[in-house]
Design an enzyme around this catalytic site. Structure first.
Site, PDB file in Angstrom:
ATOM      1  N   LYS A 140       0.838  -1.220   0.000  1.00 17.52           N
ATOM      2  CA  LYS A 140       0.000   0.000   0.000  1.00 17.52           C
ATOM      3  C   LYS A 140       0.864   1.258   0.000  1.00 17.52           C
ATOM      4  CE  LYS A 140      -2.466   2.447   3.742  1.00 17.52           C
ATOM      5  NZ  LYS A 140      -1.320   2.958   4.504  1.00 17.52           N
ATOM      6  N   ASN A 141       1.886   1.282   0.867  1.00 19.62           N
ATOM      7  CA  ASN A 141       2.639   2.524   1.027  1.00 19.62           C
ATOM      8  C   ASN A 141       3.658   2.756  -0.090  1.00 19.62           C
ATOM      9  OD1 ASN A 141       1.103   3.115   3.213  1.00 19.62           O
ATOM     10  ND2 ASN A 141       2.645   2.518   4.750  1.00 19.62           N
ATOM     11  N   ARG A 179      -4.730   8.900   3.377  1.00 16.39           N
ATOM     12  CA  ARG A 179      -3.544   9.712   3.582  1.00 16.39           C
ATOM     13  C   ARG A 179      -2.801   9.979   2.276  1.00 16.39           C
ATOM     14  NH1 ARG A 179      -2.219  13.012   7.392  1.00 16.39           N
ATOM     15  NH2 ARG A 179       0.002  13.370   7.560  1.00 16.39           N
ATOM     16  N   CYS A 207      -5.319   7.236   8.751  1.00 15.59           N
ATOM     17  CA  CYS A 207      -5.651   6.712  10.076  1.00 15.59           C
ATOM     18  C   CYS A 207      -5.575   7.809  11.124  1.00 15.59           C
ATOM     19  CB  CYS A 207      -4.658   5.606  10.440  1.00 15.59           C
ATOM     20  SG  CYS A 207      -4.906   4.126   9.478  1.00 15.59           S
ATOM     21  N   ARG A 246      -0.881  14.367  12.913  1.00 12.26           N
ATOM     22  CA  ARG A 246      -0.266  13.892  11.667  1.00 12.26           C
ATOM     23  C   ARG A 246      -0.003  15.135  10.819  1.00 12.26           C
ATOM     24  NH1 ARG A 246      -2.318   8.439   9.099  1.00 12.26           N
ATOM     25  NH2 ARG A 246      -0.171   8.621   8.367  1.00 12.26           N
ATOM     26  N   ASP A 290       3.369   0.674  12.159  1.00  9.16           N
ATOM     27  CA  ASP A 290       2.152   0.066  11.615  1.00  9.16           C
ATOM     28  C   ASP A 290       1.978  -1.381  12.086  1.00  9.16           C
ATOM     29  OD1 ASP A 290       1.748   2.433  10.360  1.00  9.16           O
ATOM     30  OD2 ASP A 290       2.211   1.744   8.344  1.00  9.16           O
ATOM     31  N   ILE A 322       6.415   6.983  17.209  1.00 12.09           N
ATOM     32  CA  ILE A 322       6.160   7.738  15.974  1.00 12.09           C
ATOM     33  C   ILE A 322       4.882   8.570  16.087  1.00 12.09           C
ATOM     34  CG2 ILE A 322       5.814   7.558  13.464  1.00 12.09           C
ATOM     35  CD1 ILE A 322       8.595   6.631  14.374  1.00 12.09           C
ATOM     36  N   ARG A 327      -9.008  -0.841   3.815  1.00 10.43           N
ATOM     37  CA  ARG A 327      -8.150   0.236   3.311  1.00 10.43           C
ATOM     38  C   ARG A 327      -6.760  -0.306   2.975  1.00 10.43           C
ATOM     39  NH1 ARG A 327      -6.506   4.751   6.821  1.00 10.43           N
ATOM     40  NH2 ARG A 327      -5.190   4.980   4.999  1.00 10.43           N
TER      41      ARG A 327
HETATM   42  C1  LIG Z   1       0.590   6.436   3.029  1.00  7.86           C
HETATM   43  C2  LIG Z   1       1.761   6.162   3.904  1.00  7.86           C
HETATM   44  O1  LIG Z   1       2.877   5.970   3.423  1.00  7.86           O
HETATM   45  N1  LIG Z   1       1.541   6.090   5.216  1.00  7.86           N
HETATM   46  C3  LIG Z   1       2.610   5.746   6.119  1.00  7.86           C
HETATM   47  C4  LIG Z   1       3.450   6.986   6.390  1.00  7.86           C
HETATM   48  O2  LIG Z   1       2.569   8.000   6.886  1.00  7.86           O
HETATM   49  P1  LIG Z   1       3.114   9.500   6.917  1.00  7.86           P
HETATM   50  O3  LIG Z   1       4.012   9.738   5.777  1.00  7.86           O
HETATM   51  O4  LIG Z   1       1.919  10.352   7.100  1.00  7.86           O
HETATM   52  O5  LIG Z   1       3.972   9.481   8.230  1.00  7.86           O
HETATM   53  P2  LIG Z   1       5.186  10.429   8.547  1.00  7.86           P
HETATM   54  O6  LIG Z   1       6.441   9.650   8.472  1.00  7.86           O
HETATM   55  O7  LIG Z   1       5.080  11.668   7.724  1.00  7.86           O
HETATM   56  O8  LIG Z   1       4.842  10.855  10.039  1.00  7.86           O
HETATM   57  C5  LIG Z   1       5.526  10.368  11.159  1.00  7.86           C
HETATM   58  C6  LIG Z   1       5.510  11.417  12.251  1.00  7.86           C
HETATM   59  O9  LIG Z   1       6.127  12.619  11.783  1.00  7.86           O
HETATM   60  C7  LIG Z   1       5.302  13.750  12.029  1.00  7.86           C
HETATM   61  N2  LIG Z   1       5.381  14.684  10.895  1.00  7.86           N
HETATM   62  C8  LIG Z   1       5.293  14.197   9.622  1.00  7.86           C
HETATM   63  C9  LIG Z   1       5.289  15.059   8.535  1.00  7.86           C
HETATM   64  C10 LIG Z   1       5.354  16.439   8.781  1.00  7.86           C
HETATM   65  O10 LIG Z   1       5.336  17.263   7.866  1.00  7.86           O
HETATM   66  N3  LIG Z   1       5.450  16.883  10.071  1.00  7.86           N
HETATM   67  C11 LIG Z   1       5.461  16.034  11.140  1.00  7.86           C
HETATM   68  O11 LIG Z   1       5.547  16.468  12.288  1.00  7.86           O
HETATM   69  C12 LIG Z   1       3.869  13.173  12.119  1.00  7.86           C
HETATM   70  O12 LIG Z   1       3.017  14.005  12.869  1.00  7.86           O
HETATM   71  C13 LIG Z   1       4.091  11.814  12.733  1.00  7.86           C
HETATM   72  O13 LIG Z   1       4.130  11.933  14.136  1.00  7.86           O
HETATM   73  O14 LIG Z   1       4.457   6.682   7.349  1.00  7.86           O
HETATM   74  C14 LIG Z   1       3.931   6.287   8.632  1.00  7.86           C
HETATM   75  C15 LIG Z   1       5.110   6.114   9.584  1.00  7.86           C
HETATM   76  O15 LIG Z   1       5.928   5.085   9.152  1.00  7.86           O
HETATM   77  C16 LIG Z   1       3.101   5.019   8.473  1.00  7.86           C
HETATM   78  O16 LIG Z   1       2.473   4.759   9.714  1.00  7.86           O
HETATM   79  C17 LIG Z   1       2.036   5.182   7.400  1.00  7.86           C
HETATM   80  O17 LIG Z   1       1.471   3.914   7.099  1.00  7.86           O
HETATM   81  C1  LIG Z   2      -1.145   4.708   9.204  1.00  8.68           C
HETATM   82  C2  LIG Z   2      -1.397   3.978   8.127  1.00  8.68           C
HETATM   83  O1  LIG Z   2      -1.829   4.401   6.946  1.00  8.68           O
HETATM   84  P1  LIG Z   2      -2.130   5.885   6.424  1.00  8.68           P
HETATM   85  O2  LIG Z   2      -0.864   6.663   6.546  1.00  8.68           O
HETATM   86  O3  LIG Z   2      -2.472   5.637   5.005  1.00  8.68           O
HETATM   87  O4  LIG Z   2      -3.238   6.425   7.255  1.00  8.68           O
HETATM   88  C3  LIG Z   2      -1.184   2.523   8.120  1.00  8.68           C
HETATM   89  O5  LIG Z   2      -1.076   1.972   7.005  1.00  8.68           O
HETATM   90  O6  LIG Z   2      -1.151   1.913   9.181  1.00  8.68           O
END
Ligand SMILES: CC(=O)N[C@H]1[C@@H](OP(=O)(O)OP(=O)(O)OC[C@H]2O[C@@H](n3ccc(=O)[nH]c3=O)[C@H](O)[C@@H]2O)O[C@H](CO)[C@@H](O)[C@@H]1O
Ligand SMILES: C=C(OP(=O)(O)O)C(=O)O
Length: 421
Positions: free
Chosen positions: A22-23, A95, A119, A124, A306, A328, A398
């Site tokens: 998915k990711n 997301r 999620c 986030r 995850d 995280i 999802r």
């Molecule tokens: C679609 C997808 O790929 N989703 C994955 C992606 O989510 P996603 O890319 O949203 O997760 P991030 O790595 O960005 O976020 C991790 C942490 O960093 C913080 N943060 C992130 C971006 C930002 O601009 N500012 C900030 O503060 C977030 O609030 C969170 O606490 O990585 C997560 C962490 O491995 C996984 O759980 C999700 O499954």
């Molecule tokens: C947090 C997850 O997904 P998303 O970033 O797409 O919400 C997940 O796959 O567990």
């Protein structure tokens, strides 16, 4: 309303087919929109709800998309992308919608993000994405929940991420790929899915180096072209099936894993689960008697957040006290209350949880608060006495394709139902 019904007690045995990631596929659909000509072909696409939403979103901005479900193949023609608006009713459901912004910026000079879903795991933030776009020369306006990003051409710059955001890294690489000059992204994410996206972008003509080192350099090019790419295996799906074998005293051959499970495998091995790599197949076997474990989630190569929820279920079925530290996300323990309804003993204190096992689990009506707490409850149901009913199954759908059918083929007693409400 989708609902899963699980009756526990059966050991899972046989061959489990692991889906595409998915990711990885979601950023790849975003990347496909960067190509102004030709048709992109993505193979090993997981047939999950997030992919359906991504297809709807790509169509909403003007792309022509064919999702061939039985072939697990997407064909994307982005030549007629003409709308910069990511409509709220689709974008707020997953997301991955944020991953469409670089293509819209490059193709149309603007992107209007009416909302981003995903999620519910506490905060986030997306500030690294928007600050990065600004450093590359974009203007970012926020009006309540709508974000408007505009740029008449981006220019390379040095970017630093406070933490190695997964989608943030992917978005900034895509933004830099067609920017003028050189971009350096420091503290970039190391996740294998990010590297798979880099592979696809490289085939498309992007010039990216340093993937997997934390320092990524992107030399901007003038145009990217449509390619064919096979999505890597989903290590989270593979982890869940390994855990299903672990808690039911089962034996599974995981096909399609390709990569090893890293720390997830080592943690399960510490708990008493046996793994053997047999060429392309990863074999998992468990007597069903598990030792307790300590887990600290981290970005790759640390223990994936995850898989923290599914691992909480495994810990509840281990003999002794396990400890989980979630580093995280600040709101990823909604599972604890649901597991406790089934008879587990999980105590949460801020970002830490103590799981006192083994307590017998009993099936009841429980709620999936997010994708991974949903799959964790399916695991709990497989090991519980009686019937576990999980709402809302949409959250599980999802991220996991044909879950009930794949588990039933291994001997599980699980059904997926659709009801009026
Ligand atoms: C679609 C997808 O790929 N989703 C994955 C992606 O989510 P996603 O890319 O949203 O997760 P991030 O790595 O960005 O976020 C991790 C942490 O960093 C913080 N943060 C992130 C971006 C930002 O601009 N500012 C900030 O503060 C977030 O609030 C969170 O606490 O990585 C997560 C962490 O491995 C996984 O759980 C999700 O499954
Ligand atoms: C947090 C997850 O997904 P998303 O970033 O797409 O919400 C997940 O796959 O567990």
């Amino acid at each position: 309303m989708v609902r899963y019904r699980v009756r526990g007690g059966n050991a899972l045995r046989g061959t489990a087919f692991i889906q595409g990631a998915k990711n990885a596929v979601l950023p790849m659909i975003g990347a496909a929109l960067l190509a102004p000509k030709g048709r992109t072909v993505l193979r090993n696409v997981p047939i999950i709800e997030d992919v359906r939403r991504a297809v709807e979103l790509a169509e909403a901005v003007g792309a022509y998309v064919e999702l061939h479900e039985s072939e697990r193949t997407l064909v994307i023609d982005a030549s007629r992308v003409d709308s910069p608006v990511l409509p709220a009713e689709i974008a707020r459901r997953f997301r991955g919608s944020v991953l469409f912004t670089p293509a819209l910026l490059h193709r149309l000079g603007e992107a209007v993000v009416e909302g981003v879903g995903g999620c519910n795991l506490g905060s986030r933030n997306l500030d690294f994405h928007y600050l990065g776009y600004k450093r590359l020369g974009a203007i970012v306006d926020e009006e309540e929940t709508v974000i408007h990003v505009k740029a008449s051409g981006l220019t390379g710059a040095t970017l630093y991420l406070d933490t190695p955001s997964h989608t943030g890294t992917e978005n900034l690489i895509m933004a830099a790929a067609l920017a003028k000059g050189t971009t350096v992204i420091e503290n970039a994410a190391l996740e294998p899915e990010v590297l798979d996206v880099i592979d696809m972008l490289t085939k498309m003509g992007a010039r990216i180096s340093g993937g997997g080192t934390g320092f990524i350099t992107v030399e901007g090019v003038d145009e990217l072209h449509a390619v064919e790419h096979t999505v890597m295996p989903d290590r989270l799906d593979a982890g869940v099936f390994a855990m299903a074998a672990a808690i039911t005293g089962g034996e599974l051959s995981l096909v399609g894993t390709g990569l090893d499970l890293g720390v997830v495998r080592y943690k399960l091995e510490q708990m008493g689960v046996e793994f053997a790599r047999q060429g392309a197949v990863l074999h998992v076997r468990s007597e069903g008697k598990l030792r307790p474990i300590n887990i600290i989630t981290d970005t790759y190569p640390g223990f994936a957040t995850d898989l923290q929820s599914p691992m909480m279920t495994v810990a509840a079925l281990a003999d002794g006290t396990s400890y989980i530290h979630e580093r995280i996300f600040d709101g990823r323990f909604a599972l604890a209350g649901e597991l406790n309804k089934m008879g587990a003993n999980v105590e949460v204190d801020g970002s830490r949880a103590v799981v006192r096992g083994r307590t017998p689990l009993t099936g009841t009506q429980v709620t999936a608060h997010d994708l991974r707490s949903g799959i964790a409850l399916v695991l709990a149901g497989l090991a519980a006495e009686g019937e576990t009913v999980i709402d809302s199954g949409y959250l599980i759908d999802r991220g996991h394709a044909h879950l009930a059918a794949r588990m039933r083929a291994l001997g599980a007693d699980i059904t997926r139902e659709i009801s009026e409400r």
